[in-house]
Design a protein around this motif. Sequence first.
Motif, PDB file in Angstrom:
ATOM      1  N   MET A  63       0.829  -1.212   0.000  1.00 27.47           N
ATOM      2  CA  MET A  63       0.000   0.000   0.000  1.00 27.47           C
ATOM      3  C   MET A  63       0.861   1.260   0.000  1.00 27.47           C
ATOM      4  O   MET A  63       0.509   2.255  -0.622  1.00 27.47           O
TER       5      MET A  63
ATOM      6  N   ASP B  92       0.777   4.244  -2.678  1.00 19.38           N
ATOM      7  CA  ASP B  92       0.650   5.661  -2.293  1.00 19.38           C
ATOM      8  C   ASP B  92       1.802   6.480  -2.881  1.00 19.38           C
ATOM      9  O   ASP B  92       1.585   7.592  -3.374  1.00 19.38           O
TER      10      ASP B  92
ATOM     11  N   SER C  68     -10.530  -5.483   1.121  1.00 17.44           N
ATOM     12  CA  SER C  68     -10.272  -4.148   1.693  1.00 17.44           C
ATOM     13  C   SER C  68      -9.031  -3.512   1.067  1.00 17.44           C
ATOM     14  O   SER C  68      -8.977  -2.301   0.885  1.00 17.44           O
TER      15      SER C  68
ATOM     16  N   HIS D 115      -8.866   0.098  -0.956  1.00 22.39           N
ATOM     17  CA  HIS D 115      -7.849   1.137  -0.747  1.00 22.39           C
ATOM     18  C   HIS D 115      -7.257   1.594  -2.082  1.00 22.39           C
ATOM     19  O   HIS D 115      -7.110   2.784  -2.338  1.00 22.39           O
TER      20      HIS D 115
END
Length: 482
Positions: free
Chosen positions: A321, A325, A357, A361
Amino acid sequence: MDKVIDENVQGSALILDTSQENNRKLYIESYGCQMNFSDSEIVASILATEGFNTTDRLEEADLVLVNTCSIREKAETNVRKRLEKFNAVKKTKPHMKVGVLGCMAERLKSQLLEEEKIVDMVVGPDAYKDLPNLIREIDEGRNAVNVILSKEETYGDIAPVRLNSNGVSAFVSITRGCDNMCTFCVVPFTRGRERSRDPQSIIKEINELWQQGYREVTLLGQNVDSYLWYGGGLKKDYDKASEIQKATAVDFAGLLSLAARSQPKMRIRFSTSNPQDMTLEVVKTMAKYQNICNYIHLPVQSGSDRILKAMNRLHTRKEYMTLIDDIRTIIPECGISQDIIAGFPSETEEDHRDTLSLMDHVKYDFGFMFAYSERPGTMAARKLADDVPDEVKKRRLTEIIDLQRKHSLYRTKKYLGKTEEVLIEGSSKKSDAHWMGRTSANTVVVFPKEDYKVGDFVDVTISDCTSATLLGNAVGLSENNG
Ligand code: SAH
Ligand code: F3S
């Protein structure tokens, strides 16, 4: 095929080519990953020098080759069904020969000759340069097998014959093999150890493609971020390289810069990236060059740390993640796609919810989603029970696909009202009055043809969308033409 055999030369049979031999027809079919399609172009090139012309009509083939995939059981079943079809054709054309190339050849080796009587020849992914010899063997009525994996072979010296090409986009292979050993994956066994191709030969190929009218290349590897050229040899032996070799080594970010600079108007794409090997240097290089497309295929496989570990993916959910980002910070408009496997051994509902999930995201632009398929010989097959029932795998896969469709629509809707540069690849499948092309972020765009032509870069204003396609109208040629 006619052959003249002269028995008098040094006691052994010498086979002389006749003119007929220069007229044989090769029919080649490819399955699986882009690398297989690229390999088939290398095979066609090797066989062109042996006098084989390609045909797209199975009925007129003298030699039928099928470039195969082993990634899931279904891929292998499909190939076996095709072999049955070839068998039916062979009944009317007894001289027709059949060869199996690629991952099934490597995985099953001579076992394929026993299981599939129609097969005359079995050739692994690193043995294509031996095809002329192997074909001589089968011409003389013997079966032929070469499944030796190589430490060196990159086919860097072969100029591929472009098959089924739209004349606009082409694949350029940059690495072969994979050293990652994800526990579910058969590729390290079928394609061997990781090695990189000489950057000079890559750039030469890109330059030639530009001259031939191509406007987009996709650099291919099982794990492109792991590209490392230090004069040849296996990636795992880099530590033993000399200081000079290390000082002049080229990594993937370096290769991308070289490619982008050598053809500043050529669109550059690449596939596939691996989260644990992708550096921010690569993302920064993408941002630096306008002609490197803003798109990353970044398989995740699962959103659960426990499953990622069991898969030997060598990164955590959090690290993945963070990478996403970082990519979005450096290139806000970057398209990102995934591969996800549903129902890996021991996957619980909680693990599955972790995957959903993570998807929430990231909100991927699109993805490739699969039910886990146990592959013989892999670490998962040897150590873990394939214990998620089929109906559970299917239900989880459906939930993943449905969620992806929702995210894809969320992404395509963001384009409404915007103007995007599109490279025209050909007619839309659904309408001959419309062109089909892609944005830099790899989203498909369909728009009325007007006077534009294949290979044009066109600015298109987006007015409508589905979850998979943008619809719009051209407002003019983009600055990138010429
Ligand atoms: N790095 C490679 C991956 C090839 S396999 C590349 O160039 O894309 C492509 C995808 O197939 C993987 O990312 C994974 O999601 C899926 N896959 C691989 N082995 C599988 C298996 N045993 N069962 C189900 N899916 C699998
Ligand atoms: Fe397969 Fe993992 Fe390599 S999915 S191709 S072993 S990066």
